[in-house]
Write a protein that holds these residues in place. Structure first.
Motif, mmCIF file in Angstrom:
data_model
loop_
_atom_site.group_PDB
_atom_site.id
_atom_site.type_symbol
_atom_site.label_atom_id
_atom_site.label_comp_id
_atom_site.label_asym_id
_atom_site.label_seq_id
_atom_site.Cartn_x
_atom_site.Cartn_y
_atom_site.Cartn_z
ATOM 1 N N PHE A 158 0.847 -1.187 0.000
ATOM 2 C CA PHE A 158 0.000 0.000 0.000
ATOM 3 C C PHE A 158 0.887 1.244 0.000
ATOM 4 O O PHE A 158 1.661 1.468 0.931
ATOM 5 N N GLY A 160 1.327 5.101 0.339
ATOM 6 C CA GLY A 160 0.629 6.216 0.976
ATOM 7 C C GLY A 160 0.743 7.522 0.224
ATOM 8 O O GLY A 160 0.780 8.590 0.841
ATOM 9 N N ASN A 165 -5.156 5.724 0.467
ATOM 10 C CA ASN A 165 -4.488 4.463 0.146
ATOM 11 C C ASN A 165 -3.681 3.888 1.308
ATOM 12 O O ASN A 165 -3.181 2.766 1.218
ATOM 13 N N LEU A 167 -2.540 2.068 4.606
ATOM 14 C CA LEU A 167 -3.050 0.866 5.260
ATOM 15 C C LEU A 167 -3.530 1.214 6.661
ATOM 16 O O LEU A 167 -2.782 1.732 7.482
ATOM 17 N N SER A 168 -4.788 0.914 6.924
ATOM 18 C CA SER A 168 -5.378 1.252 8.221
ATOM 19 C C SER A 168 -5.414 0.057 9.167
ATOM 20 O O SER A 168 -5.111 0.174 10.349
ATOM 21 N N THR A 182 -7.983 -0.022 3.975
ATOM 22 C CA THR A 182 -7.281 1.247 3.793
ATOM 23 C C THR A 182 -7.973 2.359 4.568
ATOM 24 O O THR A 182 -9.117 2.201 5.033
ATOM 25 N N GLU A 183 -7.294 3.484 4.693
ATOM 26 C CA GLU A 183 -7.890 4.651 5.360
ATOM 27 C C GLU A 183 -9.132 5.128 4.624
ATOM 28 O O GLU A 183 -10.049 5.713 5.228
ATOM 29 N N VAL A 204 -1.953 -1.337 -3.985
ATOM 30 C CA VAL A 204 -2.772 -0.131 -3.891
ATOM 31 C C VAL A 204 -1.868 1.093 -3.944
ATOM 32 O O VAL A 204 -0.896 1.191 -3.219
#
Length: 205
Positions: A158, A160, A165, A167-168, A182-183, A204
């Motif tokens: 992922f 950012g 995009n 990663l959460s 994702t966020e 992503v």
């Protein structure tokens, strides 16, 4: 005088075995460094992936031991100087350039989270954050097996570059399934095969 003669005889007796030991150590160190460099593909041994961080150190040690083996084993040979020169002229600049390239373009992975799969001690989720790039990057892996035969598979990456995009959350939803969110709220699920390979790799950003 007798002690001096005995010392010379002992040196001559142990010189070649010591040179052979140095040569063996140099070959092993060099082969280990090459194996570390070649690792990183899908299903690679985690042990070799870890060695990649020490490739330059292994290279310098291999160069030193091989040089020592030549100096010790070929004291009266005309090949001694050419071989040492070749080792140093080729080896030292290569390692210096490798260190410079690593410092300028290399990246490091900081472990963010690990979690074993439910009911499976031989399968582990690993999340790392990659530094050294303009945007933060998170990569998710699955490690399967027990050391020293533990292998690593990529599950997702992922970038950012956009906040959405990033990663959460990453979690196991089953012993063979991983969910990554994702966020921005996008959800990606990946199924893990019995051997550890994911059915797809999420990318992503």
């Amino acid at each position: 005088m007798i002690h001096i003669v005995r010392g010379i005889m002992n040196y001559t007796r142990y010189r070649r075995p010591s040179a052979f030991q140095l040569l063996t150590a140099g070959v092993v160190l060099g082969a280990t460094a090459v194996a570390g460099l070649e690792s990183g593909g899908e299903g690679a041994l985690v042990l070799l992936i870890g060695i990649r961080e020490y490739v330059l150190l292994l290279g310098w040690l291999a160069l030193a031991t091989l040089t020592g083996a030549v100096l010790l084993g070929l004291t009266k040979s005309s090949l001694r100087v050419p071989l040492v020169t070749m080792l140093l002229v080729i080896g030292a600049p290569t390692l210096l350039l490798g260190g410079l390239a690593s410092a300028m373009f290399g990246s490091s992975d900081d472990e963010v989270r690990t979690e074993s799969a439910p009911g499976r001690g031989d399968r582990q989720l690993l999340v790392v954050e990659r530094s050294g790039s303009l945007d933060p990057i998170w990569c998710v892996y699955v490690d399967q097996g027990k050391p020293p035969l533990e292998r690593r598979w990529s599950v997702g990456c992922f970038n950012g570059d956009s906040e959405d995009n990033a990663l959460s959350e990453t979690a196991w939803t089953a012993p063979d399934r991983i969910r990554m969110t994702t966020e921005g709220g996008a959800v990606h699920e990946v199924t893990i095969a019995p051997g550890g390979r994911p059915d797809r790799v999420v990318s992503v950003g």
